[in-house]
Design a protein around this motif. Sequence first.
Motif, mmCIF file in Angstrom:
data_model
loop_
_atom_site.group_PDB
_atom_site.id
_atom_site.type_symbol
_atom_site.label_atom_id
_atom_site.label_comp_id
_atom_site.label_asym_id
_atom_site.label_seq_id
_atom_site.Cartn_x
_atom_site.Cartn_y
_atom_site.Cartn_z
ATOM 1 N N ASN A 1 12.380 51.509 -19.529
ATOM 2 C CA ASN A 1 12.886 51.027 -18.248
ATOM 3 C C ASN A 1 11.762 50.682 -17.275
ATOM 4 O O ASN A 1 11.933 49.811 -16.419
ATOM 5 N N ALA A 2 10.643 51.354 -17.399
ATOM 6 C CA ALA A 2 9.511 51.039 -16.543
ATOM 7 C C ALA A 2 8.989 49.638 -16.804
ATOM 8 O O ALA A 2 8.428 49.000 -15.907
ATOM 9 N N LYS A 3 9.157 49.155 -18.018
ATOM 10 C CA LYS A 3 8.719 47.816 -18.390
ATOM 11 C C LYS A 3 9.852 46.810 -18.439
ATOM 12 O O LYS A 3 9.630 45.645 -18.787
ATOM 13 N N ARG B 1 16.098 43.931 -10.838
ATOM 14 C CA ARG B 1 15.893 45.335 -10.494
ATOM 15 C C ARG B 1 16.995 46.245 -11.011
ATOM 16 O O ARG B 1 16.993 47.441 -10.699
ATOM 17 N N THR B 2 17.910 45.706 -11.794
ATOM 18 C CA THR B 2 19.054 46.471 -12.269
ATOM 19 C C THR B 2 18.990 46.820 -13.740
ATOM 20 O O THR B 2 19.972 47.289 -14.303
ATOM 21 N N PHE B 3 17.846 46.606 -14.362
ATOM 22 C CA PHE B 3 17.734 46.866 -15.790
ATOM 23 C C PHE B 3 18.091 48.301 -16.135
ATOM 24 O O PHE B 3 18.782 48.562 -17.121
ATOM 25 N N SER B 4 17.634 49.237 -15.334
ATOM 26 C CA SER B 4 17.852 50.644 -15.639
ATOM 27 C C SER B 4 19.308 51.047 -15.556
ATOM 28 O O SER B 4 19.678 52.108 -16.070
ATOM 29 N N SER B 5 20.134 50.250 -14.922
ATOM 30 C CA SER B 5 21.557 50.552 -14.798
ATOM 31 C C SER B 5 22.407 49.829 -15.831
ATOM 32 O O SER B 5 23.633 49.916 -15.785
ATOM 33 N N ALA B 6 21.771 49.140 -16.755
ATOM 34 C CA ALA B 6 22.484 48.315 -17.720
ATOM 35 C C ALA B 6 22.407 48.905 -19.118
ATOM 36 O O ALA B 6 21.336 49.284 -19.586
ATOM 37 N N THR B 7 23.558 48.951 -19.760
ATOM 38 C CA THR B 7 23.574 49.182 -21.194
ATOM 39 C C THR B 7 23.049 47.930 -21.887
ATOM 40 O O THR B 7 23.420 46.812 -21.523
ATOM 41 N N MET B 8 22.200 48.110 -22.860
ATOM 42 C CA MET B 8 21.584 46.992 -23.550
ATOM 43 C C MET B 8 21.995 46.978 -25.009
ATOM 44 O O MET B 8 22.154 48.026 -25.634
ATOM 45 N N GLY B 9 22.135 45.783 -25.528
ATOM 46 C CA GLY B 9 22.529 45.643 -26.917
ATOM 47 C C GLY B 9 21.787 44.535 -27.620
ATOM 48 O O GLY B 9 21.235 43.630 -26.993
ATOM 49 N N TRP B 10 21.775 44.650 -28.927
ATOM 50 C CA TRP B 10 21.279 43.592 -29.793
ATOM 51 C C TRP B 10 22.425 43.112 -30.673
ATOM 52 O O TRP B 10 23.168 43.927 -31.240
ATOM 53 N N HIS C 1 9.341 38.882 -45.647
ATOM 54 C CA HIS C 1 9.877 39.132 -46.978
ATOM 55 C C HIS C 1 10.736 40.377 -46.989
ATOM 56 O O HIS C 1 10.641 41.241 -46.113
ATOM 57 N N THR C 2 11.563 40.464 -47.981
ATOM 58 C CA THR C 2 12.381 41.647 -48.176
ATOM 59 C C THR C 2 11.512 42.900 -48.161
ATOM 60 O O THR C 2 10.469 42.955 -48.807
ATOM 61 N N GLY C 3 11.937 43.886 -47.389
ATOM 62 C CA GLY C 3 11.204 45.129 -47.270
ATOM 63 C C GLY C 3 10.234 45.188 -46.109
ATOM 64 O O GLY C 3 9.734 46.264 -45.787
ATOM 65 N N ASP C 4 9.968 44.059 -45.490
ATOM 66 C CA ASP C 4 9.048 44.017 -44.361
ATOM 67 C C ASP C 4 9.708 44.554 -43.099
ATOM 68 O O ASP C 4 10.903 44.847 -43.066
ATOM 69 N N SER C 5 8.904 44.659 -42.054
ATOM 70 C CA SER C 5 9.364 45.148 -40.770
ATOM 71 C C SER C 5 9.047 44.160 -39.667
ATOM 72 O O SER C 5 8.077 43.398 -39.755
ATOM 73 N N LEU C 6 9.865 44.179 -38.645
ATOM 74 C CA LEU C 6 9.648 43.404 -37.440
ATOM 75 C C LEU C 6 10.084 44.239 -36.250
ATOM 76 O O LEU C 6 10.984 45.070 -36.365
ATOM 77 N N ARG C 7 9.460 43.994 -35.119
ATOM 78 C CA ARG C 7 9.926 44.584 -33.883
ATOM 79 C C ARG C 7 10.235 43.485 -32.892
ATOM 80 O O ARG C 7 9.352 42.717 -32.504
ATOM 81 N N LEU C 8 11.482 43.418 -32.499
ATOM 82 C CA LEU C 8 11.910 42.473 -31.494
ATOM 83 C C LEU C 8 11.792 43.098 -30.113
ATOM 84 O O LEU C 8 12.013 44.298 -29.941
ATOM 85 N N SER C 9 11.461 42.281 -29.148
ATOM 86 C CA SER C 9 11.386 42.718 -27.768
ATOM 87 C C SER C 9 12.291 41.854 -26.915
ATOM 88 O O SER C 9 12.486 40.674 -27.194
ATOM 89 N N CYS C 10 12.824 42.450 -25.885
ATOM 90 C CA CYS C 10 13.658 41.738 -24.932
ATOM 91 C C CYS C 10 13.193 42.121 -23.537
ATOM 92 O O CYS C 10 13.330 43.280 -23.133
ATOM 93 N N ALA C 11 12.649 41.162 -22.834
ATOM 94 C CA ALA C 11 12.178 41.382 -21.477
ATOM 95 C C ALA C 11 13.248 40.941 -20.494
ATOM 96 O O ALA C 11 13.744 39.816 -20.570
ATOM 97 N N ALA C 12 13.590 41.823 -19.579
ATOM 98 C CA ALA C 12 14.651 41.565 -18.618
ATOM 99 C C ALA C 12 14.085 41.411 -17.221
ATOM 100 O O ALA C 12 13.140 42.105 -16.835
ATOM 101 N N SER C 13 14.689 40.518 -16.476
ATOM 102 C CA SER C 13 14.317 40.327 -15.087
ATOM 103 C C SER C 13 15.243 41.122 -14.184
ATOM 104 O O SER C 13 16.279 41.636 -14.620
#
Length: 124
Positions: free
Chosen positions: A74-76, A27-36, A13-25
């Motif tokens: 980045n550890a996750k 070994r290069t995650f730490s070198s990547a700019t990430m966006g939503w 509902h309006t005013g509520d909160s959510l947290r989205l997660s994005c899991a990446a496969s």
Amino acid sequence: QVQLVESGGGLVHTGDSLRLSCAASGRTFSSATMGWFRQAPGKEREFVAAISRSGGSTRYADSVKGRFTIARDNAKNTVYLQMNTLKPEDTAVYYCAATGNVLVVIRPSLYNYWGQGTQVTVSS
């Protein structure tokens, strides 16, 4: 091939909160700019938020600034989008994306890898 998997969407509902997660496969995650990004029915995909590879720099669309927060662990190999004070205008499919660009870019065409999206619906 970098694989991104979003989760955390839902119907709220309006005013509520959510947290989205994005899991990446890979070994290069730490070198990547990430966006939503998000895409509403009948509209083009639009930038929401992005974060640098270190997490030290972020950018937000004006429409979400002050309400949404992007973060990464980045550890996750995970990037998050905390969405507070949600509005019906936030209703869209939300996509996680990654780019090798060191800059925190906001153009969808500059992102190389995309998740399949997670639906966020905010009722009035």
